[in-house]
Structures are given as structure tokens and as C-alpha cells.
Design a protein around this motif. Structure first.
Motif, PDB file in Angstrom:
ATOM      1  N   ALA A 260       6.689  16.944   1.069  1.00 47.46           N
ATOM      2  CA  ALA A 260       7.059  17.015  -0.352  1.00 47.46           C
ATOM      3  C   ALA A 260       8.408  16.373  -0.607  1.00 47.46           C
ATOM      4  N   HIS A 261       9.301  16.417   0.388  1.00 46.07           N
ATOM      5  CA  HIS A 261      10.640  15.851   0.223  1.00 46.07           C
ATOM      6  C   HIS A 261      11.097  15.302   1.569  1.00 46.07           C
ATOM      7  N   PRO A 262      11.770  14.134   1.575  1.00 48.96           N
ATOM      8  CA  PRO A 262      12.208  13.551   2.851  1.00 48.96           C
ATOM      9  C   PRO A 262      13.018  14.493   3.730  1.00 48.96           C
ATOM     10  N   ALA A 263      13.722  15.462   3.130  1.00 48.91           N
ATOM     11  CA  ALA A 263      14.542  16.391   3.909  1.00 48.91           C
ATOM     12  C   ALA A 263      13.695  17.208   4.888  1.00 48.91           C
ATOM     13  N   GLU A 264      12.396  17.345   4.618  1.00 49.48           N
ATOM     14  CA  GLU A 264      11.513  18.095   5.516  1.00 49.48           C
ATOM     15  C   GLU A 264      11.348  17.396   6.862  1.00 49.48           C
ATOM     16  N   LEU A 265      11.698  16.111   6.914  1.00 46.71           N
ATOM     17  CA  LEU A 265      11.590  15.353   8.168  1.00 46.71           C
ATOM     18  C   LEU A 265      12.805  15.543   9.069  1.00 46.71           C
ATOM     19  N   GLU A 266      13.836  16.175   8.558  1.00 42.52           N
ATOM     20  CA  GLU A 266      15.097  16.287   9.295  1.00 42.52           C
ATOM     21  C   GLU A 266      14.946  16.877  10.695  1.00 42.52           C
ATOM     22  N   PRO A 267      14.200  17.979  10.895  1.00 37.46           N
ATOM     23  CA  PRO A 267      14.079  18.543  12.247  1.00 37.46           C
ATOM     24  C   PRO A 267      13.469  17.563  13.251  1.00 37.46           C
ATOM     25  N   PHE A 268      12.588  16.695  12.782  1.00 42.40           N
ATOM     26  CA  PHE A 268      11.925  15.747  13.686  1.00 42.40           C
ATOM     27  C   PHE A 268      12.853  14.586  14.035  1.00 42.40           C
ATOM     28  N   PHE A 269      13.663  14.153  13.081  1.00 44.42           N
ATOM     29  CA  PHE A 269      14.660  13.136  13.391  1.00 44.42           C
ATOM     30  C   PHE A 269      15.713  13.679  14.357  1.00 44.42           C
ATOM     31  N   GLU A 270      16.019  14.967  14.225  1.00 44.94           N
ATOM     32  CA  GLU A 270      17.053  15.573  15.061  1.00 44.94           C
ATOM     33  C   GLU A 270      16.551  15.923  16.456  1.00 44.94           C
ATOM     34  N   GLU A 271      15.251  16.016  16.640  1.00 48.99           N
ATOM     35  CA  GLU A 271      14.680  16.347  17.947  1.00 48.99           C
ATOM     36  C   GLU A 271      15.079  15.288  18.976  1.00 48.99           C
ATOM     37  N   GLU A 272      15.711  15.729  20.064  1.00 48.99           N
ATOM     38  CA  GLU A 272      16.217  14.785  21.064  1.00 48.99           C
ATOM     39  C   GLU A 272      15.099  14.014  21.746  1.00 48.99           C
ATOM     40  N   ASP A 273      14.006  14.671  22.018  1.00 47.35           N
ATOM     41  CA  ASP A 273      12.865  14.034  22.673  1.00 47.35           C
ATOM     42  C   ASP A 273      11.971  13.409  21.601  1.00 47.35           C
ATOM     43  N   GLY A 274      11.954  12.088  21.536  1.00 46.74           N
ATOM     44  CA  GLY A 274      11.179  11.401  20.512  1.00 46.74           C
ATOM     45  C   GLY A 274       9.685  11.649  20.606  1.00 46.74           C
ATOM     46  N   ALA A 275       9.179  11.792  21.836  1.00 52.40           N
ATOM     47  CA  ALA A 275       7.750  12.063  22.010  1.00 52.40           C
ATOM     48  C   ALA A 275       7.390  13.427  21.428  1.00 52.40           C
TER      49      ALA A 275
ATOM     50  N   GLY B 245       0.801  -1.226   0.000  1.00 51.42           N
ATOM     51  CA  GLY B 245       0.000   0.000   0.000  1.00 51.42           C
ATOM     52  C   GLY B 245       0.828   1.267   0.000  1.00 51.42           C
ATOM     53  N   ASP B 246       0.271   2.334   0.612  1.00 53.24           N
ATOM     54  CA  ASP B 246       0.937   3.636   0.529  1.00 53.24           C
ATOM     55  C   ASP B 246       1.309   4.242   1.876  1.00 53.24           C
ATOM     56  N   SER B 247       1.301   3.449   2.949  1.00 53.17           N
ATOM     57  CA  SER B 247       2.005   3.919   4.134  1.00 53.17           C
ATOM     58  C   SER B 247       3.496   3.821   3.801  1.00 53.17           C
ATOM     59  N   ARG B 248       4.346   4.436   4.611  1.00 52.60           N
ATOM     60  CA  ARG B 248       5.765   4.491   4.251  1.00 52.60           C
ATOM     61  C   ARG B 248       6.672   4.198   5.432  1.00 52.60           C
ATOM     62  N   ILE B 249       7.906   3.781   5.092  1.00 56.61           N
ATOM     63  CA  ILE B 249       8.976   3.691   6.078  1.00 56.61           C
ATOM     64  C   ILE B 249      10.150   4.512   5.557  1.00 56.61           C
ATOM     65  N   TYR B 250      10.612   5.438   6.386  1.00 56.44           N
ATOM     66  CA  TYR B 250      11.795   6.243   6.086  1.00 56.44           C
ATOM     67  C   TYR B 250      12.940   5.782   6.980  1.00 56.44           C
ATOM     68  N   LEU B 251      14.165   5.959   6.473  1.00 60.38           N
ATOM     69  CA  LEU B 251      15.369   5.635   7.236  1.00 60.38           C
ATOM     70  C   LEU B 251      16.278   6.855   7.271  1.00 60.38           C
ATOM     71  N   LEU B 252      16.728   7.218   8.476  1.00 56.53           N
ATOM     72  CA  LEU B 252      17.778   8.229   8.632  1.00 56.53           C
ATOM     73  C   LEU B 252      19.066   7.507   8.985  1.00 56.53           C
ATOM     74  N   ARG B 253      20.095   7.698   8.158  1.00 57.58           N
ATOM     75  CA  ARG B 253      21.399   7.088   8.416  1.00 57.58           C
ATOM     76  C   ARG B 253      22.485   8.096   8.027  1.00 57.58           C
ATOM     77  N   GLU B 254      23.345   8.386   8.982  1.00 59.74           N
ATOM     78  CA  GLU B 254      24.464   9.306   8.766  1.00 59.74           C
ATOM     79  C   GLU B 254      24.002  10.612   8.140  1.00 59.74           C
ATOM     80  N   GLY B 255      22.915  11.149   8.673  1.00 62.19           N
ATOM     81  CA  GLY B 255      22.427  12.448   8.240  1.00 62.19           C
ATOM     82  C   GLY B 255      21.645  12.452   6.945  1.00 62.19           C
ATOM     83  N   ARG B 256      21.444  11.288   6.332  1.00 66.38           N
ATOM     84  CA  ARG B 256      20.726  11.208   5.059  1.00 66.38           C
ATOM     85  C   ARG B 256      19.416  10.470   5.256  1.00 66.38           C
ATOM     86  N   ILE B 257      18.313  11.075   4.806  1.00 61.86           N
ATOM     87  CA  ILE B 257      16.980  10.487   4.949  1.00 61.86           C
ATOM     88  C   ILE B 257      16.568   9.890   3.613  1.00 61.86           C
ATOM     89  N   GLN B 258      16.081   8.670   3.641  1.00 60.35           N
ATOM     90  CA  GLN B 258      15.636   8.017   2.415  1.00 60.35           C
ATOM     91  C   GLN B 258      14.354   7.239   2.674  1.00 60.35           C
TER      92      GLN B 258
END
Length: 442
Positions: free
Chosen positions: A214-229, A132-145
């Protein structure tokens, strides 16, 4: 402590601004290291039933096999990886059959189904099943894919190159999904194995969230947020601020730092990817496609003097030198010595034929091997990737033909070269002449 025991996770879901009930469901099981997001579809709350059934049945099926999964995760080699992936796919098919059966038994639930994205971490690997169209993203070494592929009309049209993006945007049902769990008794499941590393982060998201990315890079601030919640609640707020037209679900999974062995694996994996990416055959692949190749590329170690392939034997593997040096010999002639990044045996990927030369490790060497059966499986399942690989393979063969033509031309020039012996030694007589034998002819 292994990576699967050193996981932090954060999850949030919201009905959004336009819906009156939430058809998304998610599952997190830290002990099993299983994470699932499902987005249901169907009238009269049937979508909620489908997504709930999917996460529950997958959880039950994998929990029954927990000991087996843990034992396989501790084993070496390729077969245990495939067996765990097969267990995950079997669990999805069980859920699919159960949802389909429920829909047939209740007319109000006819046609119900659900998307599904599941991540199981066992040992040093992450196992993904996706429909389907749910997604899984991976952040590794500063790169989101994005590591999953959307099964939608839009994506299918885009892949086939039938329409431009502007034309596709005008298609009425462009966001319709082309695969769902439960609509039919069985479903085609995309599966993937990823070697996980310390510090990796995964985000599982329903389309109510990623539809506004629109682009995976927009998720960067959320991956970088120390508090996951805070990160997951921020993702929910983002989707709602941009319209909240659908249910919204986010599951964030963070792996710990690991140990010295994990750090060594990380360096080796980076080298493996770099070597593969420099090969003409794989140089044009996107990151998700490269992960698919790395899934089946196995590293083997050879001692000095150990034969890798022998002339005349039938082979089914392409080899790429990861480290060390390999000598290529035909008969008694040394053809070449190849090092890091160079490869041999690519014709074995296409057809079974005797090896044309013997390859022997000159020093301790690590080689990446890719088997024909795995290569063909990728060609069958990944159509877009298959086109890229076959096109690049044609380029490799064309380069080889050009080199062979140049070699033949040089050989002909040598053979046809004028004999200038008489010019160099004008007084030398032919040993076979009569004068050379001490006689004259009248």
C-alpha cells in the motif's frame, strides 16, 4: 572499483497461489549490470512467451553493445548519457517488434504482450526503461521512492483528476494496463537516467508483489535485511500470505560503498537536489518528478571574472547558483549579486530572446543549467509534471510582474515628488532671472 563492478543482486520468482503457470520472467547479468523484470499477458501461455522473448532480446541487443556502453560510461558530458539511454530504448523496441511479429504468425498468441522494467547500471549512472505496471523502487539515504510510473487505467484516471479514488475503485477495468511491449509493433517507452550513489538499493517488482504494497515504506524491513536472499524470499512470502493471486517476482540490486570520489558525488548530488527543491519552480514536485528534473540539470563551473551570459546575446538556459557568487550588470549599472539557491535567465526556458543583462562569476562558482530543449521535452512527455511546472512558472512570472509594478510605482512617486527647493532655500534666486544677470525690468 566503479559502482557498476561493485553490485550484489538477489532474485526470486513464484507462481503464486492462484495461477497454474508463471508468466513472469526476469534477467540478471552482473557483468553487463543489467536487470529486467517482465510480466507477460495472453492466453495459452502466450504471456510466458512474450515475457521470455522480451528479456532475451533486450539482453542480446545490449550485450552486442557492451564495449560501446562501457566506453560511453567513461566519457564525460551529456551526450554519452543520452546515447546509452537510446541503446536501451532501441533494445525495448526490438523486443516489441519481435513479440508482435510472433503474435501475428500464431493465432493462439494474438494480442500477447508483456510489461517491462529494466535497469542498466553503467559508470556512475542507472538507466531505466519502463512499460506497463511492473515497478522499480529506489532506497537512498533511508528514503524509499517509486521511480517508475504505472501505465494503468487507474493511474491515468487519477492523474487526470476525473474521478476520486473511491470512484476509481468501482471501475471494472481499473487495473488494466494502458501500454505493453508487443501488443503493437512499437510502444512508448518511459526512460530515465539516475545518478547512482554508494549504498543505493533498487527493487524491481512485478505487480503480483507490489499489488500488496500500500505504501513504499512497507518495503523498509526488506531493504534493511542484511541477507538479500532472505529479503527477496520474504517478499515472495509476503505476497503469498496476502493472497498470491498473481505471479510474483522480485529482483533486489544493492550497490557497494564506492570510493572517495563517489562520496564527493553524493554530497554534491544532495546539494543539487536541495537547491533545486528550494526554487519556487520546482518546490511542489514529488521525488520521482525531481529525479526527472535532475536528469537534465547540468552543473557547470565558472572561474572568477568569467562571463556566464552576455547582455544582448540570445540564450536558451536557466541558471541556478549552486555555489559561489554571480554579478548581474546592465550597461554600466550593477543590478545585483546573487548567491547559492538564487537563479537568473528563467525567461529563456519559454522563448528565445536577447539576454537583458550580463552575468559574470565574482568568484569560482558552480551553476546548475537547464536548457529550453530539455524543458520542452519534459513538458511533452510528462503531462502531469508539465502542468505543475507551468503553473509554478506562472507564479514566478506573477512575482516578477508584482516587483516590476512596485518599481514603476516608486519611480512615478519620485518623478511626481513636489519640488521643495524654494522652501529649503527661500532667498536663492533663479540663476536665469534678470536680477541674477545684473539688470532690472521696468
Amino acid at each position: 572499483m566503479g559502482l557498476s563492478e561493485n553490485i550484489r543482486f538477489y532474485a526470486a520468482t513464484d507462481v503464486g497461489r492462484m495461477r497454474d503457470h508463471n508468466e513472469d520472467n526476469y534477467l540478471v547479468d552482473k557483468k553487463l549490470a543489467l536487470f529486467v523484470v517482465a510480466d507477460g499477458m495472453g492466453g495459452h501461455a502466450a504471456g510466458e512467451v512474450a515475457s521470455a522473448l522480451a528479456v532475451r532480446i533486450i539482453h542480446e541487443e545490449l550485450r552486442k553493445e557492451r564495449d560501446l556502453i562501457e566506453n560511453k560510461a567513461r566519457s564525460d558530458g551529456r551526450n554519452p548519457l543520452r546515447e546509452i539511454l537510446a541503446l536501451l530504448e532501441h533494445a525495448v523496441q526490438r523486443a516489441c517488434a519481435r513479440i508482435h511479429e510472433e503474435a501475428k504468425a500464431d493465432a493462439t498468441k494474438r494480442g500477447m504482450g508483456t510489461t517491462l522494467s529494466a535497469l542498466l547500471i553503467a559508470g556512475a549512472y542507472g538507466y531505466i526503461a519502463h512499460v506497463g505496471d511492473s515497478r522499480i523502487y529506489l532506497l537512498r539515504e533511508g528514503r524509499i521512492q517509486q521511480v517508475t510510473e504505472d501505465h494503468t487505467v487507474y493511474n491515468e484516471l487519477l492523474k487526470r483528476g476525473k474521478l476520486t479514488r473511491d470512484q476509481i475503485d468501482k471501475v471494472a477495468q481499473k487495473n488494466a494496463i494502458t501500454r505493453a511491449v508487443g501488443v503493437y509493433e512499437r510502444v512508448e517507452v518511459d526512460t530515465l537516467t539516475i545518478e547512482v550513489l554508494p549504498g543505493d538499493q533498487f527493487l524491481l517488482a512485478s505487480d503480483g508483489l507490489h499489488g500488496y504494497i500500500a505504501h513504499p515504506a512497507e518495503l523498509e524491513p526488506f531493504f534493511e535485511e542484511e541477507d538479500g536472499a532472505v529479503a527477496t524470499s520474504g517478499l515472495i512470502d509476503l505476497a503469498n500470505r496476502k493472497g498470491g493471486k498473481d505471479n510474483i517476482t522480485a529482483v533486489l540490486v544493492r550497490l557497494g560503498q564506492g570510493d572517495a570520489r563517489d562520496s564527493m558525488r553524493a554530497r554534491m548530488l544532495a546539494l543539487k537536489r536541495d537547491v533545486l527543491a528550494r526554487m519556487p519552480l520546482f518546490s511542489r514536485l514529488q521525488e520521482r518528478e525531481m529525479l526527472r528534473i535532475m536528469q537534465v540539470a547540468e552543473v557547470q563551473t565558472y572561474e572568477p571574472g568569467q562571463v556566464v551570459v552576455r547582455e544582448g546575446d540570445r540564450g536558451d538556459e536557466l541558471f541556478i547558483v549552486l555555489s559561489g557568487q554571480v554579478r548581474i550588470v546592465r550597461g554600466d549599472a550593477v543590478l545585483s549579486e546573487i548567491g547559492t539557491g538564487e537563479h537568473f535567465g528563467e525567461m529563456a526556458l519559454i522563448r528565445a530572446m536577447p539576454r537583458s543583462a550580463t552575468a559574470t562569476a565574482v568568484e569560482e562558482s558552480e551553476l546548475i543549467s537547464l536548457r529550453r530543449a530539455d524543458f520542452f521535452e519534459i513538458l511533452r512527455k510528462e503531462h502531469e509534471l508539465a502542468v505543475k511546472l507551468l503553473w509554478q512558472f506562472l507564479g514566478v512570472l506573477a512575482d516578477r510582474l508584482d516587483q516590476t509594478s512596485r518599481d514603476l510605482t516608486e519611480a512615478r512617486e519620485v518623478i511626481a515628488a513636489e519640488d521643495i527647493t524654494d522652501l529649503i532655500f527661500p532667498d536663492t534666486e533663479d540663476p536665469g532671472s534678470s536680477s541674477a544677470q545684473g539688470g532690472t525690468r521696468s
